[in-house]
Scaffold this motif. Structure first.
Motif, PDB file in Angstrom:
ATOM      1  N   SER A 155       0.814  -1.331  -0.150  1.00 57.76           N
ATOM      2  CA  SER A 155      -0.046   0.019  -0.158  1.00 57.76           C
ATOM      3  C   SER A 155       0.820   1.343  -0.039  1.00 57.76           C
ATOM      4  O   SER A 155       0.643   2.237  -0.910  1.00 57.76           O
ATOM      5  CB  SER A 155      -0.917   0.038   1.309  1.00 57.76           C
ATOM      6  N   MET A 166       2.397   1.858  -3.403  1.00 53.95           N
ATOM      7  CA  MET A 166       1.450   2.555  -4.201  1.00 53.95           C
ATOM      8  C   MET A 166       1.448   4.026  -4.135  1.00 53.95           C
ATOM      9  O   MET A 166       1.421   4.613  -5.036  1.00 53.95           O
ATOM     10  CB  MET A 166       0.068   1.918  -4.178  1.00 53.95           C
ATOM     11  N   MET A 167       1.656   4.564  -2.909  1.00 48.79           N
ATOM     12  CA  MET A 167       1.376   5.895  -2.746  1.00 48.79           C
ATOM     13  C   MET A 167       2.701   6.456  -3.368  1.00 48.79           C
ATOM     14  O   MET A 167       2.723   7.376  -4.095  1.00 48.79           O
ATOM     15  CB  MET A 167       1.393   6.070  -1.218  1.00 48.79           C
ATOM     16  N   GLY A 199       2.482   6.409  -6.942  1.00 50.79           N
ATOM     17  CA  GLY A 199       1.770   7.600  -7.373  1.00 50.79           C
ATOM     18  C   GLY A 199       2.393   8.805  -7.576  1.00 50.79           C
ATOM     19  O   GLY A 199       2.574   9.465  -8.554  1.00 50.79           O
ATOM     20  N   LEU A 200       3.419   8.893  -6.549  1.00 50.03           N
ATOM     21  CA  LEU A 200       4.148  10.320  -6.544  1.00 50.03           C
ATOM     22  C   LEU A 200       5.214  10.340  -7.511  1.00 50.03           C
ATOM     23  O   LEU A 200       5.267  11.290  -8.296  1.00 50.03           O
ATOM     24  CB  LEU A 200       4.674  10.631  -5.273  1.00 50.03           C
ATOM     25  N   ALA A 258       3.850  10.996 -11.013  1.00 47.73           N
ATOM     26  CA  ALA A 258       3.405  12.201 -11.245  1.00 47.73           C
ATOM     27  C   ALA A 258       4.774  12.918 -11.435  1.00 47.73           C
ATOM     28  O   ALA A 258       4.548  14.025 -12.481  1.00 47.73           O
ATOM     29  CB  ALA A 258       2.767  12.788 -10.029  1.00 47.73           C
ATOM     30  N   GLN A 282      10.212  20.853  -5.864  1.00 46.45           N
ATOM     31  CA  GLN A 282       9.236  20.921  -5.031  1.00 46.45           C
ATOM     32  C   GLN A 282       8.779  19.212  -4.909  1.00 46.45           C
ATOM     33  O   GLN A 282       8.374  19.033  -3.747  1.00 46.45           O
ATOM     34  CB  GLN A 282       7.688  21.470  -6.016  1.00 46.45           C
ATOM     35  N   PHE A 283       8.788  18.547  -5.965  1.00 43.68           N
ATOM     36  CA  PHE A 283       8.790  17.113  -5.699  1.00 43.68           C
ATOM     37  C   PHE A 283       9.619  16.355  -4.642  1.00 43.68           C
ATOM     38  O   PHE A 283       9.094  15.699  -3.656  1.00 43.68           O
ATOM     39  CB  PHE A 283       8.778  16.425  -6.934  1.00 43.68           C
ATOM     40  N   VAL A 306       8.386  17.132  -1.230  1.00 46.65           N
ATOM     41  CA  VAL A 306       7.156  16.321  -0.670  1.00 46.65           C
ATOM     42  C   VAL A 306       7.513  14.685  -0.643  1.00 46.65           C
ATOM     43  O   VAL A 306       7.283  14.303   0.362  1.00 46.65           O
ATOM     44  CB  VAL A 306       5.834  16.417  -1.887  1.00 46.65           C
ATOM     45  N   LEU A 325       7.711  12.863   2.945  1.00 50.53           N
ATOM     46  CA  LEU A 325       6.871  11.683   3.130  1.00 50.53           C
ATOM     47  C   LEU A 325       7.559  10.487   3.605  1.00 50.53           C
ATOM     48  O   LEU A 325       7.244   9.629   4.525  1.00 50.53           O
ATOM     49  CB  LEU A 325       5.854  11.422   2.197  1.00 50.53           C
ATOM     50  N   VAL A 385      -6.761  -0.992  -0.844  1.00 47.54           N
ATOM     51  CA  VAL A 385      -5.365  -1.159  -0.330  1.00 47.54           C
ATOM     52  C   VAL A 385      -4.376  -0.514  -1.357  1.00 47.54           C
ATOM     53  O   VAL A 385      -3.302   0.181  -1.154  1.00 47.54           O
ATOM     54  CB  VAL A 385      -4.802  -2.240   0.246  1.00 47.54           C
ATOM     55  N   PRO A 427      -4.056   4.815  -1.578  1.00 42.32           N
ATOM     56  CA  PRO A 427      -2.906   5.649  -1.151  1.00 42.32           C
ATOM     57  C   PRO A 427      -2.419   6.515  -2.446  1.00 42.32           C
ATOM     58  O   PRO A 427      -1.937   7.534  -2.109  1.00 42.32           O
ATOM     59  CB  PRO A 427      -1.763   4.361  -1.099  1.00 42.32           C
ATOM     60  N   VAL A 428      -2.814   6.101  -3.505  1.00 44.40           N
ATOM     61  CA  VAL A 428      -2.722   7.087  -4.806  1.00 44.40           C
ATOM     62  C   VAL A 428      -3.753   8.337  -4.647  1.00 44.40           C
ATOM     63  O   VAL A 428      -2.988   9.414  -4.837  1.00 44.40           O
ATOM     64  CB  VAL A 428      -3.106   6.422  -6.058  1.00 44.40           C
ATOM     65  N   SER A 478      -1.638  10.606  -2.322  1.00 45.13           N
ATOM     66  CA  SER A 478      -0.513  11.184  -2.546  1.00 45.13           C
ATOM     67  C   SER A 478      -1.106  12.186  -3.436  1.00 45.13           C
ATOM     68  O   SER A 478      -0.589  13.595  -3.503  1.00 45.13           O
ATOM     69  CB  SER A 478       0.282  10.596  -3.436  1.00 45.13           C
ATOM     70  N   PHE A 536      -0.471  20.847  -0.629  1.00 48.69           N
ATOM     71  CA  PHE A 536       0.802  21.855  -0.847  1.00 48.69           C
ATOM     72  C   PHE A 536       0.527  22.998  -1.724  1.00 48.69           C
ATOM     73  O   PHE A 536       0.841  24.218  -1.423  1.00 48.69           O
ATOM     74  CB  PHE A 536       1.922  21.126  -1.574  1.00 48.69           C
ATOM     75  N   PHE A 555       1.938  22.188  -8.405  1.00 47.68           N
ATOM     76  CA  PHE A 555       1.836  20.965  -8.960  1.00 47.68           C
ATOM     77  C   PHE A 555       0.697  20.894 -10.014  1.00 47.68           C
ATOM     78  O   PHE A 555       1.005  20.348 -11.042  1.00 47.68           O
ATOM     79  CB  PHE A 555       1.513  19.819  -8.139  1.00 47.68           C
ATOM     80  N   LEU A 600      -2.715  16.139 -14.246  1.00 44.87           N
ATOM     81  CA  LEU A 600      -2.156  15.234 -13.255  1.00 44.87           C
ATOM     82  C   LEU A 600      -3.083  15.000 -12.229  1.00 44.87           C
ATOM     83  O   LEU A 600      -3.204  13.805 -11.636  1.00 44.87           O
ATOM     84  CB  LEU A 600      -0.807  16.191 -12.896  1.00 44.87           C
ATOM     85  N   LEU A 605      -4.344  11.437 -11.010  1.00 41.03           N
ATOM     86  CA  LEU A 605      -4.242  10.633  -9.512  1.00 41.03           C
ATOM     87  C   LEU A 605      -5.700  10.100  -9.063  1.00 41.03           C
ATOM     88  O   LEU A 605      -5.619   9.383  -8.344  1.00 41.03           O
ATOM     89  CB  LEU A 605      -3.331  11.534  -8.873  1.00 41.03           C
TER      90      LEU A 605
END
Ligand code: HEM
Ligand SMILES: [Cu+2]
Lengths: 201, 603
Positions: A37, A40-41, A44-45, A48, A135-136, A139, A143, B244, B248-249, B252, B259, B267, B288, B292
């Motif tokens: 999990s 995945m977060m 995602g980032l 991006a 900036q990324f 973040v 995190l 799950v 989380p995506v 993010s 922000f 962003f 973007l 997401l």
């Protein structure tokens, strides 16, 4: 039939309910799902990041050197917790206390070093304005540090327990779970670092 | 014990006599540990359900309010001003209020009712009971899952009472609108609270999902192989996996939004002029955020519908006294839907300037979902086919679910074709599609589940006369409300618009809109009747006197009528067969705990 019932009784009293010959302890299993999990977060980032890095006006960022030191610190802490786990399994409790304490200290040092890295970046005029790798970085690295902090809190609890714990219950599962998580944040950091080195360029 | 297992009918009487005297875990329980900070999965399930019901009343009321505006755009309702002050100046819903209402309606229904209220309730109630476990793998995390949901609720409710009002950018909170406080009232503090609330909600759903997955995989009783699991459990399992991996995506995406809102990053923002003021942000991309968001957003719609599918499968089989048709095909199609759910998100973005070639790939993948969906529909219908159907309210709601899923799924095939979607996107057609296929169908799955498992939850029955009224009014009402919206959408009527009177061509729909509003109010009133039935029956409903009132095969009906923490008084029963031996070898039903007989036919 009677023996059958006895067997049943025994199996039902097992925590996993019996029948399943599971190798993996449920808590460890839960951790692996949680890791999926969290991944995945960050996926995602970082995706991006990739999408945005192909656009105009993208600004790259020069990584402060201090991140190399923090990398070394985190790697070392991973080694420490692995050794702590081994001494726990060998019931060398004094050594375990020492090593878990060292892991904890190194973990705190890592977060501190990340903070210094952020400050150096900020002084190089990489602030929140604009939209680029910088900036990324705040973040994503931020995190990640948050996830390390979560691990630090868990280690702190284990550290305290190692001193005041009276129960002589030598289940190594909690230590194993903590160690796996710790290795995970370590590897995650390596991934993020390499990602920023290669894609962020 | 072994005797009881062989002849489950006997169990009924044995347990009935003493079930009040001995409970499994005899430690002292105070009111607080029993009802508030309980770690018993059954109590946590009820907490999710009751919180979900409260949210459903709030969210439903919002829709009644904005339907008043849509049905009677010129009318003044002084009572609205009495209640809402300047939000309804002159008794008319103001634009900011309208947008806040539809945003909150969507957010509340999608996340708080149909995700937390549906999965939270039935995963908690059914997973341990149907797989034969005393509780979840990690009861503490499970309890935290509820309390994070509760905190998310508190934050969201509090956003309703601040002076600038709650978030108002649609439930999808697209930037730049949602990122710029100066752009609208609903983009101010309410938006921050929305993000914080959703972050808490994500944590809640992750804690829950982790638990569900690890409980299903690790805690099954002896003999309960994965292929003997009831379909409810399979559905809840895939739901948890979807959650799950996709929530989380969203998190993010929301962090980046936070922000942009508060720390000046870009962003999502680029080249924007608000109220004549040029903003410095450059280089961001609003698209973007859509990527997401929809990477969660599309799986989210299946997070809502899969549990409803599982519940419908179980109830249709039990109440048509026939085995579920194509069990493995049902599991396989759940799996296929889960995989495809991650690969189709861009069908929500056909008009964003998406590369048409990429778009066509997403068209293909999207239309592929129709295959497993159709398999499921086919299997539900064949399960019903020539069954001895018992038309309980739960059965009716399950059949209604199938009907709605067909109607709404077919319009999905329209939308999945990008060429047609360019015309239909952001029209009332979308509203019709997803309310039928997800909103109402999801609610129907939930209602079916409540009617079916209420006896297990509270040891009493819901009143079925009220149940039948509830079903028929809701069923007919739902079609009357949402079917006409297809025509409005085909004619090009945009969704989310407060007042369409400036288009002459839409004036033909004025009467239709009025009808929709009237029916909405009626249907809402009937839901309140259901809520009354629910709470009244908890205390005053007819008592359940037999352990297995529906003649069902699954394990939850082998527990005492009012099970304590730990579920079974003695050992956890062993499972010998799948859950769907109905109408087999001349017997109406054969519970899972009954060993395979010597001369039994195979299924
Ligand atoms: C055959 C299956 C389906 C197909 C091909 C399909 C296709 C689509 C497409 C292409 C859209 C985007 C339309 C637009 O915004 O222009 C859409 C919207 C939507 N669909 Fe479906 N759909 C299907 C089934 C479902 C199911 C089963 C659910 C829920 C359980 C669902 C829920 C939604 C929702 C909530 C939206 C609108 C979201 C919004 O914009 O607010 N759909 N569908
Ligand atoms: Cu979709």
């Amino acid at each position: 039939m009677v023996s059958d019932i006895k067997l049943k009784k025994f199996q039902n009293s097992l925590p996993s309910g019996g029948a399943q010959r599971k190798k993996l302890h449920p808590h460890k299993f839960t951790l692996w799902v949680a890791i999926g999990s969290i991944l995945m977060m960050f996926a995602g980032l970082t995706s991006a990041f990739i999408v945005k890095s192909n656009q105009t006006n993208w600004k790259t960022v020069a990584m402060p050197k201090v991140f190399w030191i923090s990398t070394a610190v985190l790697l070392l802490s991973s080694l420490m917790i692995q050794m702590a786990l081994r001494s726990f399994k060998n019931r060398e409790m004094n050594q375990y206390r020492l090593l878990i304490g060292l892991t904890l200290a190194l973990g705190i040092a890592f977060v501190f070093l990340q903070w210094i890295g952020f400050q150096q970046l900020w002084d190089q005029k990489v602030t929140f304005t604009g939209s680029g790798a910088g900036q990324f970085l705040y973040v994503i690295f931020g995190l990640h540090a948050l996830h390390v902090t979560g691990g630090i809190i868990a280690l702190l609890v284990m550290f305290v327990k190692a001193f005041i714990g009276k129960t002589k219950l030598y289940s190594s599962v909690p230590v194993q779970v903590a160690a796996t998580y710790w290795h995970f944040v370590d590897l995650l950091w390596l991934y993020l670092l390499i990602f920023f080195m290669i894609i962020g360029k | 014990m072994s005797e009881e297992m062989n002849t489950p009918q006997e169990v009924v009487t044995t347990h009935e006599v003493h079930h009040d005297e001995h409970h499994v875990h005899h430690h002292k329980e105070t009111f607080i540990t029993k009802y508030i900070f309980s770690q018993d999965h059954k109590t946590i399930g009820k907490q999710f359900l009751i919180t979900g019901i409260i949210w459903a009343i709030i969210g439903g009321l919002f829709s009644v309010l904005f339907r008043l505006q849509l049905g009677y755009p010129d009318q003044h309702f002084p009572i609205l001003e009495t209640f809402f002050g300047h939000w309804a100046k002159g008794g008319q819903i103001q634009p900011e209020f309208y947008y806040a209402l539809i945003t909150m309606h969507g957010t509340v229904l999608v996340f708080f009712v149909l995700t937390a209220g549906l999965s939270g309730t039935f995963a908690n109630l059914l997973i341990p009971l149907q797989i034969g476990a005393r509780d979840m793998a990690a009861p503490l995390l499970n309890m935290l899952s509820y309390w994070f949901f509760f905190m998310a609720s508190v934050v969201m409710v509090s956003s309703l009472f601040i002076s600038t009002g709650p978030a108002a950018g649609g439930w999808t909170v697209y930037p730049p609108l949602s990122a710029l406080g100066q752009a609208s009232e609903g983009s101010k503090l309410g938006m921050d609270l929305w993000i914080v609330s959703m972050a808490l909600f994500v944590v809640s759903s992750l804690l829950g999902g982790l638990n569900y997955i690890s409980t299903i995989l690790n805690m099954r009783t002896k003999g309960m192989s994965m292929t003997r699991l009831p379909l409810t459990i399979w559905a809840l399992f895939f739901t948890a996996i979807l959650g799950v991996l996709s929530f989380p995506v969203l998190l993010s995406g929301l962090i980046l939004l936070l922000f942009d809102r508060n720390l000046g990053t870009s962003f999502y923002l680029s080249d924007i002029v608000v109220n004549g003021q040029v903003l410095p942000n450059e280089g961001g991309s609003a698209i973007l955020f859509q990527h997401l968001f929809w990477f969660l957003g599309h799986p989210e719609v299946y997070i809502i519908i899969l549990p409803a599918m599982g519940i419908a499968s179980e109830i249709l089989s039990v109440n048509s006294r026939k085995p579920i048709f194509g069990y493995m095909a049902m599991v396989g199609s759940l799996f296929a839907i889960t995989v495809l759910a991650f690969l189709v998100w861009a069908h929500h973005m056909f008009v964003t300037g998406l590369n048409p070639f990429l778009g066509s790939i997403f068209v293909l993948l999207t239309l592929l979902i129709a295959v497993p969906s159709a398999i499921k529909v086919f299997n539900w219908l064949t399960t019903l086919w020539r069954g001895n159907i018992r038309f309980f309210p739960s059965t009716l709601f399950a059949i209604g679910f199938v009907s709605l899923f067909i109607s709404g799924g077919l319009t999905g095939i329209f939308l999945g074709n990008s060429t047609i979607d360019i015309h239909l996107h952001d029209t009332m057609f979308i509203v019709a599609h997803f309310h039928i296929v997800m909103g109402v169908a999801g609610m129907f799955g939930m209602f079916a589940g409540i009617y079916h498992w209420f006896p297990k939850m509270f040891g009493r029955y819901l009143n079925s006369t009220l149940g039948y009224i509830h079903f028929w009014v809701t069923m007919i009402g739902a079609y009357l409300i949402f079917w006409p919206m297809h025509y409005e959408g085909l004619a090009g009527m945009p969704r989310r618009y407060l007042d369409k009177s400036s288009w002459v061509s839409f004036s033909q729909f004025a009467d239709l809109d009025r009808m929709i509003t009237i029916v909405s109010i009626l249907v809402f009133a009937v839901q309140l009747m259901f809520v009354f039935n629910f709470f009244y029956s908890i205390f005053k409903g007819r008592k359940v006197t037999s352990q297995n009132p529906w003649g069902s095969n699954t394990l939850e009906w082998t527990t005492p009528i009012r099970p304590g923490h730990g579920n079974w008084e003695g050992e956890i029963p062993e499972v010998h067969r799948w859950a769907y031996d109905y109408g087999k070898d001349g017997r109406e039903f054969i519970p899972q705990v009954e060993p395979i007989g010597a001369n039994e036919s195979t299924h």
